[in-house]
Design an enzyme around this catalytic site. Structure first.
Site, PDB file in Angstrom:
ATOM      1  N   GLU A 134     -21.915   8.786  20.212  1.00  0.00           N
ATOM      2  CA  GLU A 134     -20.613   8.169  20.343  1.00  0.00           C
ATOM      3  C   GLU A 134     -20.487   7.318  21.725  1.00  0.00           C
ATOM      4  O   GLU A 134     -19.940   6.520  21.616  1.00  0.00           O
ATOM      5  CB  GLU A 134     -19.489   9.471  20.817  1.00  0.00           C
ATOM      6  CG  GLU A 134     -19.381  10.331  19.740  1.00  0.00           C
ATOM      7  CD  GLU A 134     -18.792   9.760  18.266  1.00  0.00           C
ATOM      8  OE1 GLU A 134     -18.451   8.718  18.486  1.00  0.00           O
ATOM      9  OE2 GLU A 134     -19.293  10.126  17.227  1.00  0.00           O
ATOM     10  N   ASP A 162     -20.993   5.717   9.561  1.00  0.00           N
ATOM     11  CA  ASP A 162     -21.335   4.430  10.300  1.00  0.00           C
ATOM     12  C   ASP A 162     -22.137   3.123   9.470  1.00  0.00           C
ATOM     13  O   ASP A 162     -21.806   2.218   9.155  1.00  0.00           O
ATOM     14  CB  ASP A 162     -22.096   4.721  11.201  1.00  0.00           C
ATOM     15  CG  ASP A 162     -21.419   5.401  12.458  1.00  0.00           C
ATOM     16  OD1 ASP A 162     -20.376   5.664  12.263  1.00  0.00           O
ATOM     17  OD2 ASP A 162     -22.119   5.789  13.265  1.00  0.00           O
ATOM     18  N   THR A 205       9.721   3.043  -1.454  1.00  0.00           N
ATOM     19  CA  THR A 205      10.574   4.092  -2.234  1.00  0.00           C
ATOM     20  C   THR A 205      11.654   4.365  -1.084  1.00  0.00           C
ATOM     21  O   THR A 205      13.152   4.258  -1.413  1.00  0.00           O
ATOM     22  CB  THR A 205       9.976   5.481  -2.358  1.00  0.00           C
ATOM     23  OG1 THR A 205       8.865   5.131  -3.361  1.00  0.00           O
ATOM     24  CG2 THR A 205      11.018   6.442  -2.991  1.00  0.00           C
ATOM     25  N   PRO A 251       0.758  -1.281   0.072  1.00  0.00           N
ATOM     26  CA  PRO A 251       0.040  -0.059   0.101  1.00  0.00           C
ATOM     27  C   PRO A 251       0.984   1.304   0.013  1.00  0.00           C
ATOM     28  O   PRO A 251       2.125   1.046   0.304  1.00  0.00           O
ATOM     29  CB  PRO A 251      -0.782  -0.044   1.405  1.00  0.00           C
ATOM     30  CG  PRO A 251      -0.728  -1.493   1.891  1.00  0.00           C
ATOM     31  CD  PRO A 251       0.659  -1.928   1.190  1.00  0.00           C
ATOM     32  N   PRO A 252       0.371   2.346  -0.124  1.00  0.00           N
ATOM     33  CA  PRO A 252       1.082   3.603  -0.346  1.00  0.00           C
ATOM     34  C   PRO A 252       1.529   4.076   1.052  1.00  0.00           C
ATOM     35  O   PRO A 252       0.987   3.812   1.904  1.00  0.00           O
ATOM     36  CB  PRO A 252       0.023   4.573  -0.861  1.00  0.00           C
ATOM     37  CG  PRO A 252      -0.996   3.901  -1.097  1.00  0.00           C
ATOM     38  CD  PRO A 252      -1.089   2.588  -0.983  1.00  0.00           C
ATOM     39  N   GLY A 253       2.611   4.376   1.228  1.00  0.00           N
ATOM     40  CA  GLY A 253       3.396   5.101   2.331  1.00  0.00           C
ATOM     41  C   GLY A 253       3.800   3.969   3.355  1.00  0.00           C
ATOM     42  O   GLY A 253       4.158   4.100   4.410  1.00  0.00           O
ATOM     43  N   THR A 254       3.997   2.856   2.826  1.00  0.00           N
ATOM     44  CA  THR A 254       4.641   1.634   3.666  1.00  0.00           C
ATOM     45  C   THR A 254       6.190   1.798   3.677  1.00  0.00           C
ATOM     46  O   THR A 254       6.776   0.763   4.191  1.00  0.00           O
ATOM     47  CB  THR A 254       4.118   0.414   3.400  1.00  0.00           C
ATOM     48  OG1 THR A 254       4.064   0.146   1.923  1.00  0.00           O
ATOM     49  CG2 THR A 254       2.837   0.327   3.830  1.00  0.00           C
ATOM     50  N   GLY A 255       6.832   2.601   2.595  1.00  0.00           N
ATOM     51  CA  GLY A 255       8.360   2.551   2.682  1.00  0.00           C
ATOM     52  C   GLY A 255       8.732   1.843   1.416  1.00  0.00           C
ATOM     53  O   GLY A 255      10.117   1.457   1.522  1.00  0.00           O
TER      54      GLY A 255
HETATM   55  P1  ADP Z   1       5.676   4.529  -0.637  1.00  0.00           P
HETATM   56  O1  ADP Z   1       5.685   2.973  -0.169  1.00  0.00           O
HETATM   57  O2  ADP Z   1       4.410   4.725  -1.130  1.00  0.00           O
HETATM   58  O3  ADP Z   1       6.841   4.586  -1.649  1.00  0.00           O
HETATM   59  P2  ADP Z   1       7.643   5.777   0.696  1.00  0.00           P
HETATM   60  O4  ADP Z   1       8.718   5.067   0.919  1.00  0.00           O
HETATM   61  O5  ADP Z   1       7.669   7.078   0.082  1.00  0.00           O
HETATM   62  O6  ADP Z   1       6.223   5.078   0.551  1.00  0.00           O
HETATM   63  O7  ADP Z   1       7.663   6.404   2.397  1.00  0.00           O
HETATM   64  C1  ADP Z   1       7.071   7.563   2.698  1.00  0.00           C
HETATM   65  C2  ADP Z   1       7.704   8.207   4.159  1.00  0.00           C
HETATM   66  O8  ADP Z   1       6.897   7.497   4.974  1.00  0.00           O
HETATM   67  C3  ADP Z   1       9.088   7.860   3.884  1.00  0.00           C
HETATM   68  O9  ADP Z   1       9.955   9.089   3.432  1.00  0.00           O
HETATM   69  C4  ADP Z   1       9.284   7.793   5.388  1.00  0.00           C
HETATM   70  O10 ADP Z   1       9.521   8.956   6.042  1.00  0.00           O
HETATM   71  C5  ADP Z   1       8.072   7.006   6.125  1.00  0.00           C
HETATM   72  N1  ADP Z   1       7.972   5.822   6.126  1.00  0.00           N
HETATM   73  C6  ADP Z   1       7.359   4.857   5.568  1.00  0.00           C
HETATM   74  N2  ADP Z   1       7.376   3.484   5.746  1.00  0.00           N
HETATM   75  C7  ADP Z   1       8.511   3.448   6.728  1.00  0.00           C
HETATM   76  C8  ADP Z   1       9.300   2.768   7.599  1.00  0.00           C
HETATM   77  N3  ADP Z   1       9.092   1.323   7.401  1.00  0.00           N
HETATM   78  N4  ADP Z   1      10.429   3.065   8.539  1.00  0.00           N
HETATM   79  C9  ADP Z   1      10.613   4.288   8.397  1.00  0.00           C
HETATM   80  N5  ADP Z   1       9.995   5.560   7.835  1.00  0.00           N
HETATM   81  C10 ADP Z   1       8.977   5.073   7.131  1.00  0.00           C
HETATM   82 ZN    ZN Z   2     -20.859   7.152  14.533  1.00  0.00          ZN
HETATM   83 MG    MG Z   3       6.577   5.443  -3.472  1.00  0.00          MG
END
Ligand code: ADP
Ligand code: ZN
Ligand code: MG
Length: 603
Positions: free
Chosen positions: A427, A503, A212, A206-210
């Protein structure tokens, strides 16, 4: 990591600048310099000099008179007057009429300015450019336009580069990639027993998992050149340009082997070729070239290709077959321990109080990606600065989880008292139903402070540990919890509001998944009625069944949600006293913790 070379601008750009400099010189600088040498005098002085026969050369222009003294040492100018006898008098004073006074003043200097200086600049720039070109691999780039050339960034190892230690969690992925790095450092160890490295490694998740980040860490760890390019950079306006870029990239890579080529977001070029009319020719040609290039070198040349994507299912099967991207490294959302480690890695960059419990924060942020966790830590630091503190506290971190998940607190949003009361009941309804069902996760925090995301309040639940499996009962309980808000509104206030739209969506999604994907329905059994189309981007699903079945699915979803809603209503009704007490408490305090909630519930 230091970038050896930035993507270049075309040569024509620099030539353009040089021309511009020359033009500016001639138009502005030269006349200005010349003008400065002229001394302005009044008309009287001019007349006096004429009478004294002290005029050397003179030029009567249409708005001024430029002249020199007898020895030609100084140029003067004065305004033009209506003076009919002027020419006669000048003639009588032996002045020479000349139209070239200004240009002649300093022929050497003006020659220097107009010609030599620009040439020096020109040659200097040329030399600089040549050096830049020489540095580029192969130096074959001395053509005017470098269209179709890959502008991959080349990284080499340096002390401030990203290392594996900067990537927290993701141990399996790191192990996988560490092996590659090790192979590039000493291939002998592997070739000795006949093992060859995979040519291509695909990072999926997924996006943002590191993903790159991991690739950059590989570049930082490996002592070899690292070519980095994004998939979209290949796709150009003109057909064939992308393919030529791919060719160029691989040519450079082979010259620099051993090395690593990284193609980020490869789905931009690697999508399935569907052969539909009006397909994207450029993209398909680029992909074909990539396939050809990947076949074109043997596994032991030492070129390893890394690629990242969050849509692996859209990739062309030819790309993922053995011999091309034959290894797939999943980079998943971090688990509890992973989240804690990521928080700690990022917390090193800011000042945090000594007593911060990262385990607790990690538990609160269940489901957050690495990028979100990095964001949470940064928000905490910003919040600390905003409130004038020198370091981020536990409170800052907890609040920033909510900021990242639900948006900022809307401090001056005005809710009427009645609305606030309804939200409080809603809530508490969620929390009460969750707490009264044994398997549901305990409540962490309940708040009715509106958020910029539009949420009027929310109940934060906390998973105690890692959950990989969910039982049918747990899923049912979850639906009941989600419907608990609406149930409380109905029981306590007697009418329902629009506040439950989110919900409703969530309850429907869970119920539908139970029936179509997890085989938890009454009569369908273990038949997949839906396929997930993009697992890592929200998990959209599409039905794969007949319209009759679809109708039956809808019916079952409705009855499942209805049943759970009835259960929630029953729990609420049985605990009506507690509901009132808790809602009033929440109304007064706006935010209550899970502990307070349990205390009141159990008192
Ligand atoms: P994507 O999987 O979409 O390529 P990125 O590698 O660009 O995600 O991650 C974006 C930012 O999130 C990184 O620059 C870092 O700061 C943070 N990040 C994501 N995963 C990790 C991880 N496993 N450990 C440390 N930082 C992380
Ligand atoms: Zn609710
Ligand atoms: Mg990326």
């Amino acid at each position: 990591m230091n970038e050896v070379q930035k993507p270049k601008k075309p040569l024509i750009f620099y030539y353009g600048i040089v021309l511009l400099v020359i033009l500016l010189f001639n138009l502005i600088a030269v006349p200005w310099m010349a003008e400065r040498q002229i001394k302005e005098v009044d008309y009287g002085t001019f007349m006096a000099m004429t009478e004294e026969n002290n005029i050397g050369r003179v030029n009567v222009q249409n708005n001024r008179i430029v002249f020199t003294d007898k020895d030609n040492t100084q140029i003067y100018k004065t305004g033009l007057m209506d003076d009919p006898g002027l020419i006669d008098r000048l003639h009588n004073s032996d002045a020479v009429f000349s139209s070239e006074i200004i240009e002649e003043t300093s022929p050497f200097l003006s020659f220097l300015l107009t010609w030599i200086l620009p040439m020096v600049i020109f040659i200097g720039l040329g030399q600089f450019m040549t050096k830049q070109l020489m540095r580029k691999a192969g130096g074959q780039n001395s053509m005017m336009f470098n269209m179709g050339k890959s502008n991959a960034k080349v990284y080499v190892k340096s002390s401030d580069g990203i290392k594996f230690s900067d990537v927290a969690g993701e141990d399996e992925a790191k192990e996988n990639l560490a092996e590659i790095v090790d192979y590039l450092h000493n291939p002998g160890k592997y070739t000795e027993i006949g093992a060859s490295m995979p040519k291509g490694i695909l990072l999926v998740g997924p996006p943002g998992t590191g993903k790159t980040l991991l690739a950059k860490a590989v570049a930082g760890e490996a002592n070899v050149p690292f070519f980095s390019m994004s998939g979209s950079e290949f796709v150009e306006m003109f057909v064939g340009m992308g393919a030529s870029k791919v060719r160029d990239l691989f040519k450079q890579a082979k010259e620099k082997a051993p090395c690593i080529v990284f193609i980020d977001e490869i789905d931009a070029i690697g999508g399935k070729r569907d052969g539909r009319a009006g397909g994207n020719d450029e993209r398909e040609q680029t992909l074909n070239q990539l396939l050809t290039e990947m076949d074109g070198f043997e596994g032991d040349t030492g070129v390893i290709i890394l690629a990242a994507t969050n849509r692996p299912e859209t990739l062309d099967p030819a790309l993922t077959r053995p011999g091309r991207f034959d290894r797939r490294v999943p980079v998943e959302l971090p688990d509890l321990k992973g989240r804690e480690e990521i928080l700690k890695v990022h917390a090193k960059k800011i000042k945090v109080a000594a007593d911060v419990d990262f385990g607790h924060i990690a538990r609160m942020a269940s489901g957050a990606s690495g990028a979100e966790l990095a964001n949470i830590v940064n928000e905490a630091a910003l919040r600390a600065v905003r409130s004038g503190r020198k370091e981020a506290t536990q409170d800052d971190l907890e609040e920033s989880i909510e900021v990242v998940i639900a948006g900022y607190q809307k401090k001056n949003a005005i809710m009427t008292d009645k609305e606030k009361m309804i939200v409080a009941y809603h809530e508490i309804g969620h929390a009460l139903v969750a707490a009264r069902q044994t398997d549901s996760a305990p409540v962490q925090k309940i708040t009715i402070v509106p958020r910029t995301s539009g949420a009027l309040g929310y109940t934060m639940q906390v998973e105690e540990g890692n959950h990989y499996l969910m039982s049918k009962e747990e899923m049912e309980n979850k639906i009941a919890t989600v419907t608990g808000g609406r149930a409380a509104e109905e029981v306590a206030i007697g009418s329902v509001t629009t506040g439950a739209s989110n919900d409703i969506e969530q309850a429907t999604r869970i119920a539908r998944a139970m029936i179509t994907r997890y085989g938890m329905s009454e009569d369908f059994g273990m038949v997949a009625l839906e396929t997930v189309t993009n697992q890592y981007l929200g998990g959209d699903a599409s039905l794969t069944c007949s319209p009759e079945t679809a109708r039956e699915i809808d019916r079952q979803v409705v009855s499942l949600v209805k049943k759970q809603y009835e259960k929630a209503k029953r729990i609420i009704t049985e605990n009506k006293d507690k509901l009132d007490e808790l809602a009033r408490h929440l109304y007064r305090n706006e935010t209550i913790t899970g502990e307070e909630f349990m205390n009141i519930l159990n008192s």
